[in-house]
Scaffold this motif. Structure first.
Motif, PDB file in Angstrom:
ATOM      1  N   SER A 230       0.872  -1.239  -0.183  1.00 29.60           N
ATOM      2  CA  SER A 230      -0.017  -0.005   0.096  1.00 29.60           C
ATOM      3  C   SER A 230       0.903   1.470  -0.121  1.00 29.60           C
ATOM      4  CB  SER A 230      -0.933   0.022   1.226  1.00 29.60           C
ATOM      5  OG  SER A 230      -0.033   0.100   2.448  1.00 29.60           O
ATOM      6  N   TYR A 231       0.390   2.406  -0.439  1.00 26.71           N
ATOM      7  CA  TYR A 231       1.171   3.632  -0.445  1.00 26.71           C
ATOM      8  C   TYR A 231       0.238   4.697   0.096  1.00 26.71           C
ATOM      9  CZ  TYR A 231      -1.044   5.342  -4.734  1.00 26.71           C
ATOM     10  OH  TYR A 231      -1.663   5.644  -5.923  1.00 26.71           O
ATOM     11  N   GLN A 232       0.925   5.826   0.496  1.00 27.59           N
ATOM     12  CA  GLN A 232       0.295   7.091   0.854  1.00 27.59           C
ATOM     13  C   GLN A 232       1.225   8.169   0.346  1.00 27.59           C
ATOM     14  OE1 GLN A 232      -0.384   6.311   5.303  1.00 27.59           O
ATOM     15  NE2 GLN A 232      -2.293   6.527   4.789  1.00 27.59           N
ATOM     16  N   ILE A 240       5.463   3.741   1.654  1.00 27.86           N
ATOM     17  CA  ILE A 240       5.201   2.405   1.152  1.00 27.86           C
ATOM     18  C   ILE A 240       5.122   1.568   2.239  1.00 27.86           C
ATOM     19  CG2 ILE A 240       6.089   0.742  -0.594  1.00 27.86           C
ATOM     20  CD1 ILE A 240       7.042   2.983  -2.147  1.00 27.86           C
ATOM     21  N   THR A 241       4.166   0.880   2.380  1.00 28.57           N
ATOM     22  CA  THR A 241       3.912  -0.257   3.514  1.00 28.57           C
ATOM     23  C   THR A 241       3.853  -1.494   3.077  1.00 28.57           C
ATOM     24  OG1 THR A 241       2.846   1.660   4.917  1.00 28.57           O
ATOM     25  CG2 THR A 241       2.592  -0.705   5.608  1.00 28.57           C
ATOM     26  N   THR A 249       9.539   5.433   4.074  1.00 34.93           N
ATOM     27  CA  THR A 249       9.043   7.007   3.527  1.00 34.93           C
ATOM     28  C   THR A 249       9.930   7.565   2.609  1.00 34.93           C
ATOM     29  OG1 THR A 249       7.691   7.139   5.442  1.00 34.93           O
ATOM     30  CG2 THR A 249       8.234   9.131   4.292  1.00 34.93           C
ATOM     31  N   ALA A 250       9.486   7.765   1.276  1.00 31.26           N
ATOM     32  CA  ALA A 250      10.396   8.467   0.574  1.00 31.26           C
ATOM     33  C   ALA A 250      10.194   9.931   0.367  1.00 31.26           C
ATOM     34  CB  ALA A 250      10.294   7.712  -1.006  1.00 31.26           C
ATOM     35  N   ARG A 251      10.920  10.573  -0.215  1.00 31.19           N
ATOM     36  CA  ARG A 251      10.860  12.236  -0.578  1.00 31.19           C
ATOM     37  C   ARG A 251      11.317  12.314  -1.851  1.00 31.19           C
ATOM     38  NH1 ARG A 251      10.560  17.089   1.763  1.00 31.19           N
ATOM     39  NH2 ARG A 251      11.557  19.002   0.884  1.00 31.19           N
ATOM     40  N   ALA A 252      10.351  13.359  -2.344  1.00 32.87           N
ATOM     41  CA  ALA A 252      10.411  13.800  -3.740  1.00 32.87           C
ATOM     42  C   ALA A 252      11.881  14.551  -3.816  1.00 32.87           C
ATOM     43  CB  ALA A 252       9.433  14.586  -4.376  1.00 32.87           C
TER      44      ALA A 252
END
Length: 253
Positions: A230-232, A240-241, A249-252
């Motif tokens: 899943s993603y938020q 991304i979980t 948790t990624a950052r643009a």
């Protein structure tokens, strides 16, 4: 950072085909500062990619808030973090209890931020217009100085490079593929986005050996980026979980 919201209602037609909206509509929206006008002189937000990505001002409802250390409204114009309390009453917006971090910002961004903060504090008349589905906001002080914002478009999930940490990243493509790096080895494979999930196919990776801690992180990331997850997405972050307790948790970039 905090906001008291006293809602007004309705829209009306504006000049040039613009739709004029209630100031109550500004709450909860990411606003990108465009320019600050002081004594008739305009100061424009630098348009480099990093500044535009980081710049964001939000007005958040928080009835009765009053904090000397800043509230839930604010954000950044691309350098320092800004916090404040805000009250919206009809077309009047009051910004109080403003605090900010004290990073030294090079000009022209530093000058823009200084002008922005000076005008942002205090009482303003708000005007919200909409054209072609995009909202614009102007806050005007009693002395005639003003700040102009536009509604900030969300980052695209696909096509954005999402940083997963040092030397690690991923990019989802429109043709349902993914490319990136796990920190040492690069990878590519299938990735289908649907209904709040991403389904990763088997990732093909290079086979370089790196330092122990790096390889440990690679294995953890590879485990998360496998199968259906899943993603938020919120602003410039992507969580991304894989399962409870297994997420990244990624950052643009």
């Amino acid at each position: 950072m905090g906001t008291t919201l006293l809602a007004g209602c309705g829209t009306e037609s504006g000049a040039g085909g613009d739709s004029v909206k209630s100031a109550a509509d500004i709450a909860g929206i990411d606003w990108l500062p465009q320019k600050v006008t002081v004594d008739g002189k305009e100061y424009v937000l630098p348009k480099d990619a990093e500044t535009v990505q980081d710049a964001r001002i939000v007005f958040k409802p928080d009835a009765g808030a009053s904090r000397e250390d800043g509230g839930e409204s604010g954000g950044s114009v691309g350098c320092n973090s800004i916090g404040s309390d805000a009250e919206i009453d009809g077309d009047t917006v009051r910004i109080t209890d403003l605090v900010q971090t004290l990073i030294g910002c090079p000009d022209p961004l530093g000058e823009f931020e200084e002008r922005f903060v000076a005008v942002f504090q205090g009482t303003h008349k708000a005007r919200v217009t909409e054209r072609n589905g995009v909202s614009a906001l102007t806050l005007t002080s009693p002395g005639g100085d003003s700040i102009t914002f536009r509604e900030k478009e969300p980052l695209a999930l696909k096509g954005t490079r999402w940083s997963l940490g040092e030397n690690a990243y991923l990019t989802l493509t429109k043709d349902d593929t993914v490319t990136g790096s796990l920190g040492c080895n690069t990878f590519h494979g299938r990735a289908t986005v649907k209904d709040g999930t991403i389904e990763f196919g088997r990732l093909a990776t290079t086979r370089m050996m790196c330092a122990g801690p790096v390889m440990k992180t690679e294995r953890e990331l590879a485990g998360i980026l496998s199968g259906k997850v899943s993603y938020q997405q919120e602003h410039d972050s992507l969580k991304i979980t894989k399962a409870p307790g297994r997420s990244v948790t990624a950052r643009a970039e």
